[in-house]
Write a protein that holds these residues in place. Structure first.
Motif, short mmCIF file in Angstrom:
data_model
loop_
_atom_site.label_atom_id
_atom_site.label_comp_id
_atom_site.label_asym_id
_atom_site.label_seq_id
_atom_site.Cartn_x
_atom_site.Cartn_y
_atom_site.Cartn_z
N VAL A 58 9.59 -7.94 -0.95
CA VAL A 58 8.33 -7.24 -0.73
C VAL A 58 8.64 -5.80 -0.31
O VAL A 58 9.74 -5.50 0.12
N THR A 59 7.67 -4.92 -0.45
CA THR A 59 7.83 -3.54 -0.01
C THR A 59 6.90 -3.26 1.16
O THR A 59 5.82 -3.84 1.28
N ILE A 60 7.34 -2.36 2.04
CA ILE A 60 6.53 -1.90 3.17
C ILE A 60 6.57 -0.38 3.16
O ILE A 60 7.63 0.22 3.38
N ASP A 61 5.43 0.23 2.89
CA ASP A 61 5.35 1.69 2.75
C ASP A 61 4.02 2.18 3.29
O ASP A 61 3.13 1.38 3.60
N PRO A 62 3.82 3.49 3.39
CA PRO A 62 2.51 4.00 3.78
C PRO A 62 1.44 3.58 2.77
O PRO A 62 1.75 3.34 1.60
N PRO A 63 0.19 3.48 3.21
CA PRO A 63 -0.88 3.07 2.29
C PRO A 63 -0.97 3.98 1.07
O PRO A 63 -0.88 5.19 1.18
N GLY A 64 -1.10 3.37 -0.10
CA GLY A 64 -1.26 4.13 -1.32
C GLY A 64 0.01 4.67 -1.94
O GLY A 64 -0.04 5.29 -3.01
N ALA A 65 1.15 4.44 -1.32
CA ALA A 65 2.41 4.97 -1.87
C ALA A 65 2.72 4.32 -3.21
O ALA A 65 2.49 3.13 -3.42
#
Length: 470
Positions: A58-65
């Motif tokens: 899974v990925t965890i990034d800022p919203p909308g990235a």
């Protein structure tokens, strides 16, 4: 999560940062030859590599990235852990010596502005074919860490593979799932593994400054300026990246070839100055605690801690990159990490990561570095130093611009502030509402104290804000 914010009610929705783009000569687009090469690279054959799309990454990034560099999976394995960390494989898409390679070397890194970024790579790659977007198979460089119950890797493997992210999350969503006791299975073990890694960082003497981070966000009628407390998930996720950078550095040092991100240990004068500041603020600092351990134990919400974190920036001066071949450089550690370290986890957004990754792949495969890579390494410190400097200046200019927009028309008003660093004739202060860092006139203002300040200047044209002690 508590968020302090102020919306800039300008009456206009078209406020842009084009003046900053012009001032710093930021590129508005890519040349036709670069775009054509990127379009061709989209369909490039990834070659013979293992299919590991069954890993529940899974990925965890800022919203909308959309430029997703990393995908992870942290699993319990007996008393220990197995961590899979997939990194976007730009080595497949960028041909050494090509127009695309030349252009990304010139740019150095993605430059972020509130109304849009200046990407390192054309978006057909950085937000498309190379990005670890959910639900699609992507070429990646996969790091796999087998760790004991203490969170220390006993085995590290790095290889090219095909992967598929199963979900895209943002930090707030993942933090909320942990708070609710319902984390995604792919990251559930992060709540145990992350604190273990954090504890090792403190034991090493890693230095982390928990200063307020100002962020700028659109709000329809203009912009809003916010500060966000760092959530546990932010720190835990960062530890995976740091562990990977430390492992990559170890590979390079053993082979005596590569490029490190370095930061000299703080000199005695800087440490002594910080001790004097702590004493003046009546914050106990046991003699046996390293600066990193002392700072880690502070309550970041207190004004005394804010002042000490600001003073501690003196401990983290002289960061750079050190390329080497055939012998190990004199300085091999990064004082902030308290270990040898290099960048390999953000190749979509930072030039050096692609090259450092290729070094690790070649070394672990028992191969000689290709000529193009060996020739490029000595050039990278200068290229990255220039781009780091530019990115820092652009970021500061954008923040200064928004601060001036926020406070325009409020000259003469009073605000609560904390004195972060005092000088002979002016101090640096932090105003929490709106969240602004600025200069304040006044002789030897008391560091770490809350004071009332009066706004004397807010100039959007010069991007300048000034206060004086009321």
């Amino acid at each position: 999560m508590r968020v302090a914010s102020l919306v800039i009610r300008t009456g206009r929705a078209d406020l842009s940062f084009d003046g900053i783009r012009t001032e710093f000569g930021l590129a508005s687009s890519f040349d036709a030859a670069v775009l054509a090469e990127a379009e061709e690279a989209v369909s490039r054959d990834p070659g013979d590599r293992p299919d590991l799309t069954s890993l529940p990454l899974v990925t965890i990034d800022p919203p909308g990235a959309k430029d997703l560099d990393q995908a992870l999976c942290v699993l319990k394995s007996g008393d220990g852990f197995v961590v899979h960390y997939a990194i976007a494989d730009l080595g497949l898409f960028v041909t050494p010596g090509s127009p695309l390679d030349t252009e990304v070397r010139r740019r150095g890194q993605t430059i972020y502005l509130p109304d849009g970024k200046v990407p390192l790579h054309p978006t057909v790659l950085s937000e498309g074919a190379a990005s670890l977007l959910p639900g699609v198979t992507r070429p990646a460089v996969l790091w796999t860490f087998t760790c004991g119950a203490d969170g220390i890797p006993s085995n590290v493997e790095v290889r090219r593979a095909l992967v598929r992210s199963t979900a895209q999350f943002d930090y707030a969503t993942v933090q909320a799932s942990f708070d609710a006791g319902t984390p995604h299975p792919s990251v559930a073990a992060l709540a145990e593994f992350g604190p273990l890694r954090r504890a090792h960082a403190r034991e090493r003497g890693a230095i982390e400054l928990q200063l307020p981070e100002q962020e700028i966000e659109p709000d329809g009628q203009g912009w809003k300026l916010v500060t966000r407390p760092r959530a546990d998930v932010d720190s835990w996720n960062a530890e995976i990246s740091l562990m990977t950078g430390m492992a990559a550095a170890a590979i390079m040092l053993e082979a005596e070839v590569g490029i490190l991100r370095t930061l000299p240990n703080p000199d005695e004068a800087a440490v002594e100055s910080l001790r004097k500041s702590a004493a003046a603020l009546r914050v106990p600092w046991p003699a046996d605690l390293s600066p990193g351990a002392f700072l880690a134990g502070l309550d970041a919400s207190t004004p005394e801690a804010l002042a000490l974190f600001t003073d501690a920036t003196r401990l983290l001066r002289g960061a750079g990159y050190s390329a080497f071949s055939g012998s190990v450089p004199e300085v091999i550690t990064h004082a902030g990490v308290a270990a040898p370290y290099t960048h390999v986890t953000a190749p979509l957004r930072r030039l050096v990561d692609r090259f450092a990754t290729e070094v690790c792949l070649a070394v672990t495969a028992g191969e000689e570095l290709p000529a193009w890579l060996a020739e490029a390494l000595p050039q990278l410190p200068s290229l990255m130093g220039s781009s780091d400097s530019l990115a820092s200046k652009v970021d500061r200019a954008a923040t200064d611009q928004v601060e001036a927009w926020v406070l325009a028309g409020r000259v003469g008003q009073e605000f609560d502030a904390v004195v972060l660093r005092a000088g002979d004739d002016e101090a640096e202060v932090f105003v929490s509402d709106p969240p602004v860092l600025a200069k304040c006139a006044g002789r030897r203002l008391p560091e770490g104290e809350r004071i009332r300040v009066r706004l004397t200047e807010a100039d959007p044209v010069q991007r300048r804000v000034r206060f004086t002690r009321d």
